[in-house]
Write a protein that holds these residues in place. Structure first.
Motif, mmCIF file in Angstrom:
data_model
loop_
_atom_site.group_PDB
_atom_site.id
_atom_site.type_symbol
_atom_site.label_atom_id
_atom_site.label_comp_id
_atom_site.label_asym_id
_atom_site.label_seq_id
_atom_site.Cartn_x
_atom_site.Cartn_y
_atom_site.Cartn_z
ATOM 1 N N ALA A 157 -2.127 168.911 60.121
ATOM 2 C CA ALA A 157 -2.671 169.604 61.294
ATOM 3 C C ALA A 157 -4.150 169.826 61.065
ATOM 4 C CB ALA A 157 -1.950 170.929 61.506
ATOM 5 N N ILE A 174 2.755 174.053 67.907
ATOM 6 C CA ILE A 174 3.313 172.755 68.280
ATOM 7 C C ILE A 174 3.886 172.868 69.694
ATOM 8 C CG2 ILE A 174 4.974 170.942 67.710
ATOM 9 C CD1 ILE A 174 2.989 171.246 65.507
ATOM 10 N N ILE A 198 -0.449 169.508 69.369
ATOM 11 C CA ILE A 198 -0.759 170.887 68.961
ATOM 12 C C ILE A 198 -1.761 171.488 69.946
ATOM 13 C CG2 ILE A 198 -1.697 172.391 67.163
ATOM 14 C CD1 ILE A 198 -0.924 170.337 65.098
#
Length: 325
Positions: free
Chosen positions: A218, A224, A240
């Motif tokens: 990430a 998410i 995301i």
């Protein structure tokens, strides 16, 4: 005093007074009256233009009008100064303060839009100086609106300043695949050749070529909001939402390491490189969005690579080659 004239009568051997004719006497009298009236009228007009004939009430009103005119000039100068200060503050607000916090600038049209309402200043229409009253009040109302909008903007900036650490953590600032796991930066952002149609089209992300199973990280804190293969072409996809206008996508995963609704931190492993969906080889397709628009991910890798590595990556990304998806 007029001179008395005489004439000599030789028959009577005596002087007699010469009497003026009545018509001439009337002419003199009329000329005297006309001259007196003209001078009187002239004196009257002169008096009208001086303060000699003004009553105490008129003198007081004249002083008040003079004071109002002076105060209006001072007010007008203050409004000019306030407008100038506001204009400078708006420029700094849009292009320095809001830019620093990645906040969209407030459009000039919004700051100076109309106040609305039909006949807003109808109450001033009965006055002799109607235009002056209406223009002054309209100007004051516009200044009040500008100040209100600027105040709201500053309140927003205060909130952003309080959440500055959260903002910095949310910006997608690292590379999603580590350099040691990369085979190459296969394709960059911009126009590339489609591997299936061979047609030149816009490639909205970056392709990182790596072996199947390489970890995907990430790039910023967030939640998410998608972990499925329901978006055409992406294969197994993670999306995301970072907040502050940022969103990232990670496509063609072999498997997931996070689920929808899960909160993640920058650097967390969210999945693994794969070859799912519309893909010609194992790689990660990575996209960055800001304020709903796709942007070049290359502009955000300041948190994980050196300046030299960045230059190399930028040079590789600039090649208009064939993408992997």
């Amino acid at each position: 005093m007029a001179k008395v004239k005489y004439y000599y009568d030789p028959e009577k051997l005596a002087f007699h007074k010469i009497l003026p004719k009545k018509r001439k006497q009337f002419g003199y009298f009329f000329l005297f009256i006309f001259t007196a009236a003209l001078f009187g009228l002239l004196a009257f007009f002169i008096l009208l233009n001086t303060s000699l004939l003004e009553t105490p009430k008129q003198k007081r009103q004249a002083r008040e009008i003079a004071a109002f005119k002076t105060n209006y000039k001072l007010l007008s100068k203050k409004m000019d100064l306030l407008t100038e200060v506001l204009d400078e503050l708006e420029v700094r607000d849009n292009y320095i303060y809001r830019s620093y916090f990645n906040a969209a600038p407030i459009p000039s049209e919004q700051r100076r839009s109309g106040l609305g309402g039909i006949n807003r200043y109808k109450e001033f229409e009965e006055f002799n100086n109607e235009e002056l009253l209406i223009s002054t009040n309209e100007r004051m109302d516009r200044l009040s609106k500008q100040i209100a909008i600027q105040s709201l903007s500053l309140d927003e900036l205060v909130d952003l300043a309080k959440g500055k650490e959260k903002l910095l953590a949310s910006i997608p600032a690292i590379q999603p695949v580590k350099n040691e796991d990369l085979k190459s930066m296969a394709s960059g952002y911009g126009y590339r050749t489609d591997p299936f149609t061979k047609i030149r089209k816009f490639h909205e992300g970056m392709d990182f070529s790596a072996h199947v199973g390489a970890p995907i990280y990430a790039t910023g804190d967030g939640t998410i909001t998608r972990a499925n293969n329901q978006l055409s072409g992406y294969g197994n996809l993670i999306e995301i939402t970072h907040g502050f206008g940022y969103k990232t996508r990670y496509g063609h995963l072999s498997k997931y390491n996070a689920k929808q609704g899960q909160k993640v931190k920058r650097g967390d492993i969210i999945g693994y490189v794969g070859n799912t969906g519309r893909s010609t080889g194992a790689h990660l397709h990575y996209e960055v969005y800001y304020q709903g628009k796709v942007v070049n991910p290359l502009n955000y890798y300041y948190g994980s690579i050196s300046a030299k590595e960045y230059e190399l990556l930028a040079e590789q990304a600039s090649h208009e080659n064939q993408s992997l998806d």
